[in-house]
Write a protein that holds these residues in place. Structure first.
Motif, PDB file in Angstrom:
ATOM      1  N   GLU A  53       5.880  14.236   5.990  1.00  0.00           N
ATOM      2  CA  GLU A  53       5.528  15.104   4.855  1.00  0.00           C
ATOM      3  C   GLU A  53       6.741  15.857   4.323  1.00  0.00           C
ATOM      4  O   GLU A  53       6.653  17.025   3.938  1.00  0.00           O
ATOM      5  CB  GLU A  53       4.421  16.088   5.253  1.00  0.00           C
ATOM      6  N   ARG A  54       7.904  15.166   4.319  1.00  0.00           N
ATOM      7  CA  ARG A  54       9.063  15.822   3.703  1.00  0.00           C
ATOM      8  C   ARG A  54       9.932  14.755   3.045  1.00  0.00           C
ATOM      9  O   ARG A  54       9.855  13.567   3.414  1.00  0.00           O
ATOM     10  CB  ARG A  54       9.862  16.583   4.748  1.00  0.00           C
ATOM     11  N   PHE A  55      10.736  15.189   2.063  1.00  0.00           N
ATOM     12  CA  PHE A  55      11.605  14.247   1.345  1.00  0.00           C
ATOM     13  C   PHE A  55      12.931  14.105   2.090  1.00  0.00           C
ATOM     14  O   PHE A  55      13.403  15.043   2.739  1.00  0.00           O
ATOM     15  CB  PHE A  55      11.895  14.761  -0.073  1.00  0.00           C
ATOM     16  N   ASN A  56      13.553  12.929   1.959  1.00  0.00           N
ATOM     17  CA  ASN A  56      14.905  12.761   2.519  1.00  0.00           C
ATOM     18  C   ASN A  56      15.903  13.531   1.645  1.00  0.00           C
ATOM     19  O   ASN A  56      15.529  14.098   0.621  1.00  0.00           O
ATOM     20  CB  ASN A  56      15.251  11.266   2.597  1.00  0.00           C
ATOM     21  N   GLU A  57      17.178  13.537   2.057  1.00  0.00           N
ATOM     22  CA  GLU A  57      18.174  14.336   1.328  1.00  0.00           C
ATOM     23  C   GLU A  57      18.381  13.823  -0.092  1.00  0.00           C
ATOM     24  O   GLU A  57      18.622  14.616  -1.006  1.00  0.00           O
ATOM     25  CB  GLU A  57      19.510  14.323   2.091  1.00  0.00           C
ATOM     26  N   HIS A  58      18.257  12.491  -0.288  1.00  0.00           N
ATOM     27  CA  HIS A  58      18.464  11.957  -1.647  1.00  0.00           C
ATOM     28  C   HIS A  58      17.396  12.504  -2.591  1.00  0.00           C
ATOM     29  O   HIS A  58      17.711  13.121  -3.615  1.00  0.00           O
ATOM     30  CB  HIS A  58      18.420  10.427  -1.650  1.00  0.00           C
ATOM     31  N   LEU A  59      16.116  12.332  -2.237  1.00  0.00           N
ATOM     32  CA  LEU A  59      15.038  12.795  -3.128  1.00  0.00           C
ATOM     33  C   LEU A  59      15.079  14.308  -3.289  1.00  0.00           C
ATOM     34  O   LEU A  59      14.913  14.844  -4.390  1.00  0.00           O
ATOM     35  CB  LEU A  59      13.675  12.338  -2.591  1.00  0.00           C
ATOM     36  N   SER A  60      15.360  15.021  -2.180  1.00  0.00           N
ATOM     37  CA  SER A  60      15.416  16.492  -2.265  1.00  0.00           C
ATOM     38  C   SER A  60      16.512  16.936  -3.223  1.00  0.00           C
ATOM     39  O   SER A  60      16.296  17.821  -4.057  1.00  0.00           O
ATOM     40  CB  SER A  60      15.673  17.085  -0.875  1.00  0.00           C
ATOM     41  N   ALA A  61      17.697  16.293  -3.117  1.00  0.00           N
ATOM     42  CA  ALA A  61      18.813  16.673  -4.002  1.00  0.00           C
ATOM     43  C   ALA A  61      18.517  16.270  -5.449  1.00  0.00           C
ATOM     44  O   ALA A  61      18.759  17.044  -6.383  1.00  0.00           O
ATOM     45  CB  ALA A  61      20.101  16.020  -3.516  1.00  0.00           C
ATOM     46  N   LYS A  62      17.923  15.090  -5.624  1.00  0.00           N
ATOM     47  CA  LYS A  62      17.613  14.604  -6.984  1.00  0.00           C
ATOM     48  C   LYS A  62      16.616  15.528  -7.662  1.00  0.00           C
ATOM     49  O   LYS A  62      16.836  15.999  -8.788  1.00  0.00           O
ATOM     50  CB  LYS A  62      17.044  13.182  -6.882  1.00  0.00           C
ATOM     51  N   TYR A  63      15.527  15.869  -6.973  1.00  0.00           N
ATOM     52  CA  TYR A  63      14.486  16.718  -7.583  1.00  0.00           C
ATOM     53  C   TYR A  63      15.008  18.141  -7.798  1.00  0.00           C
ATOM     54  O   TYR A  63      14.745  18.774  -8.819  1.00  0.00           O
ATOM     55  CB  TYR A  63      13.228  16.733  -6.718  1.00  0.00           C
ATOM     56  N   THR A  64      15.809  18.645  -6.846  1.00  0.00           N
ATOM     57  CA  THR A  64      16.374  19.995  -6.999  1.00  0.00           C
ATOM     58  C   THR A  64      17.290  20.040  -8.222  1.00  0.00           C
ATOM     59  O   THR A  64      17.238  20.970  -9.031  1.00  0.00           O
ATOM     60  CB  THR A  64      17.151  20.414  -5.728  1.00  0.00           C
ATOM     61  N   TYR A  65      18.101  19.001  -8.369  1.00  0.00           N
ATOM     62  CA  TYR A  65      19.000  18.913  -9.539  1.00  0.00           C
ATOM     63  C   TYR A  65      18.192  18.941 -10.836  1.00  0.00           C
ATOM     64  O   TYR A  65      18.496  19.689 -11.771  1.00  0.00           O
ATOM     65  CB  TYR A  65      19.823  17.625  -9.469  1.00  0.00           C
ATOM     66  N   GLN A  66      17.120  18.144 -10.904  1.00  0.00           N
ATOM     67  CA  GLN A  66      16.348  18.012 -12.143  1.00  0.00           C
ATOM     68  C   GLN A  66      15.624  19.312 -12.488  1.00  0.00           C
ATOM     69  O   GLN A  66      15.562  19.708 -13.654  1.00  0.00           O
ATOM     70  CB  GLN A  66      15.377  16.831 -12.014  1.00  0.00           C
ATOM     71  N   VAL A  67      15.137  20.015 -11.460  1.00  0.00           N
ATOM     72  CA  VAL A  67      14.483  21.312 -11.715  1.00  0.00           C
ATOM     73  C   VAL A  67      15.528  22.330 -12.174  1.00  0.00           C
ATOM     74  O   VAL A  67      15.300  23.103 -13.117  1.00  0.00           O
ATOM     75  CB  VAL A  67      13.704  21.804 -10.476  1.00  0.00           C
ATOM     76  N   ALA A  68      16.728  22.284 -11.565  1.00  0.00           N
ATOM     77  CA  ALA A  68      17.808  23.192 -11.979  1.00  0.00           C
ATOM     78  C   ALA A  68      18.180  22.938 -13.437  1.00  0.00           C
ATOM     79  O   ALA A  68      18.380  23.879 -14.221  1.00  0.00           O
ATOM     80  CB  ALA A  68      19.031  23.002 -11.079  1.00  0.00           C
ATOM     81  N   ASP A  69      18.198  21.669 -13.822  1.00  0.00           N
ATOM     82  CA  ASP A  69      18.522  21.291 -15.203  1.00  0.00           C
ATOM     83  C   ASP A  69      17.481  21.864 -16.166  1.00  0.00           C
ATOM     84  O   ASP A  69      17.805  22.445 -17.200  1.00  0.00           O
ATOM     85  CB  ASP A  69      18.545  19.760 -15.289  1.00  0.00           C
ATOM     86  N   ALA A  70      16.212  21.751 -15.789  1.00  0.00           N
ATOM     87  CA  ALA A  70      15.121  22.271 -16.633  1.00  0.00           C
ATOM     88  C   ALA A  70      15.182  23.800 -16.723  1.00  0.00           C
ATOM     89  O   ALA A  70      15.028  24.382 -17.792  1.00  0.00           O
ATOM     90  CB  ALA A  70      13.767  21.832 -16.052  1.00  0.00           C
ATOM     91  N   LEU A  71      15.487  24.450 -15.587  1.00  0.00           N
ATOM     92  CA  LEU A  71      15.537  25.926 -15.569  1.00  0.00           C
ATOM     93  C   LEU A  71      16.719  26.437 -16.394  1.00  0.00           C
ATOM     94  O   LEU A  71      16.613  27.454 -17.086  1.00  0.00           O
ATOM     95  CB  LEU A  71      15.619  26.442 -14.135  1.00  0.00           C
TER      96      LEU A  71
END
Ligand SMILES: CC(C)NC(=O)[C@H]1CCC[C@H]1Nc1nc(Nc2ccc(C(=O)N(C)C3CCN(C)CC3)cc2)ncc1C(F)(F)F
Length: 273
Positions: A109-127
């Motif tokens: 029930e957790r994302f690997n580092e690739h997905l975590s970094a990718k999704y964090t980047y995309q949310v940062a971009d939106a914010l």
């Protein structure tokens, strides 16, 4: 663009769409998959009951949301209309659904580092885009993120967003886990609440639960105020460095969204597959 093909003054109505399967329930009503009749463009049709939303504020909120938000990682509202009973929001359809369900589906029930970094980047971009338009989202959490067919994030649900700065005390229902200290103590706050939430979000991607999760609200408050975080072994030094730079008590010390996007851990993992 399909929806705008009718020109800005066209009054959309329910007959313009074929209603399909229900996608689930939003905060204020049901959401359906729908197809625009002439172009067969797929949309999500969110129905809101008028009784809750009679206040004119909603109209202002809709107009602000619609005009402003055209960004690859923000779910777009294409148009809206109402009949005597309901308001209908015609929103982008995110084919891979709710990110929090995807998180639960992962092994452990957790994302690997690739997905975590990718999704964090995309949310940062939106914010970064929201903040440039002086809007605080204030409700960043997995439940408010959707995934496109290609597996990219769409930030949605600006129900709680306000213009910065604000001290609006809303009856925050649901989890306190994402609240920064300044909101917990009812001080005025600014766009940096979203920076704190991004740190909590990144932690939850990697661990599967937020850092201050506790059995009681009281315990969660204490952990938030003392910033008492455990670092399980799956959080590597790079991820810990980024999260620690976002979960800072002093909001002005939280690193910027631009700095998040350039952070060495994000750069290293966001494009790996
Ligand atoms: C951010 C906000 C807080 N969240 C929401 O609004 C939620 C509330 C209800 C649905 C969602 N809203 C949206 N959902 C989609 N796409 C979508 C959703 C669910 C599935 C899915 O897994 N199933 C149908 C599954 C298919 C399999 N069965 C078994 C379970 C449901 C697949 C695609 N696109 C746009 C929206 C939007 F936002 F525009 F309305």
């Amino acid at each position: 663009d399909h929806v705008e093909a009718r020109g800005p003054s066209y009054q959309w109505n329910l007959d313009d769409f074929e209603i399909g399967a229900p996608l689930g329930r939003g905060k204020f009503g049901r959401v359906y998959l729908a197809r625009e009749r002439t172009t067969h463009y797929m949309v999500a049709l969110k129905t809101l009951y008028k009784v809750e939303l009679m206040k004119g504020r909603v109209e202002k909120q809709m107009n602000r949301y619609m005009k402003l938000f055209r960004h690859p990682h923000i779910l777009q509202m294409l148009t809206y209309f109402h009949d005597h009973k309901r308001i209908y929001l015609v929103l982008e359809f995110a084919a891979r659904g709710e990110l929090y369900k995807e998180l639960k589906r992962q092994p452990n029930e957790r994302f690997n580092e690739h997905l975590s970094a990718k999704y964090t980047y995309q949310v940062a971009d939106a914010l970064e885009y929201c903040h440039r338009n002086n809007v605080i989202h204030r409700d960043i959490k997995p439940e408010n993120l959707l995934l496109t067919y290609e597996g990219n994030v769409k930030l949605a649900d600006f129900g709680w967003s306000v213009h910065a700065p604000s001290s609006k005390r809303n009856t925050l229902c649901g989890t306190l886990d994402y609240l920064p200290p300044e909101m917990v103590t009812g001080q005025t706050y600014d766009i940096y609440v979203d920076h704190w939430c991004l740190g909590i979000l990144c932690y939850e991607f990697l661990v599967g639960k937020p850092p201050f999760l506790s059995d009681s609200q009281q315990e969660t408050y204490v952990k938030i105020k003392t910033i008492n975080i455990q670092w399980p072994e799956q959080i590597t030094p790079g991820a810990k460095d980024l999260i620690s730079r976002l979960i800072k008590r002093k909001s002005s010390e939280r690193i910027s969204m631009a700095a998040v996007k350039k952070h060495f851990w994000i750069v290293k993992y966001k494009d790996l597959h």
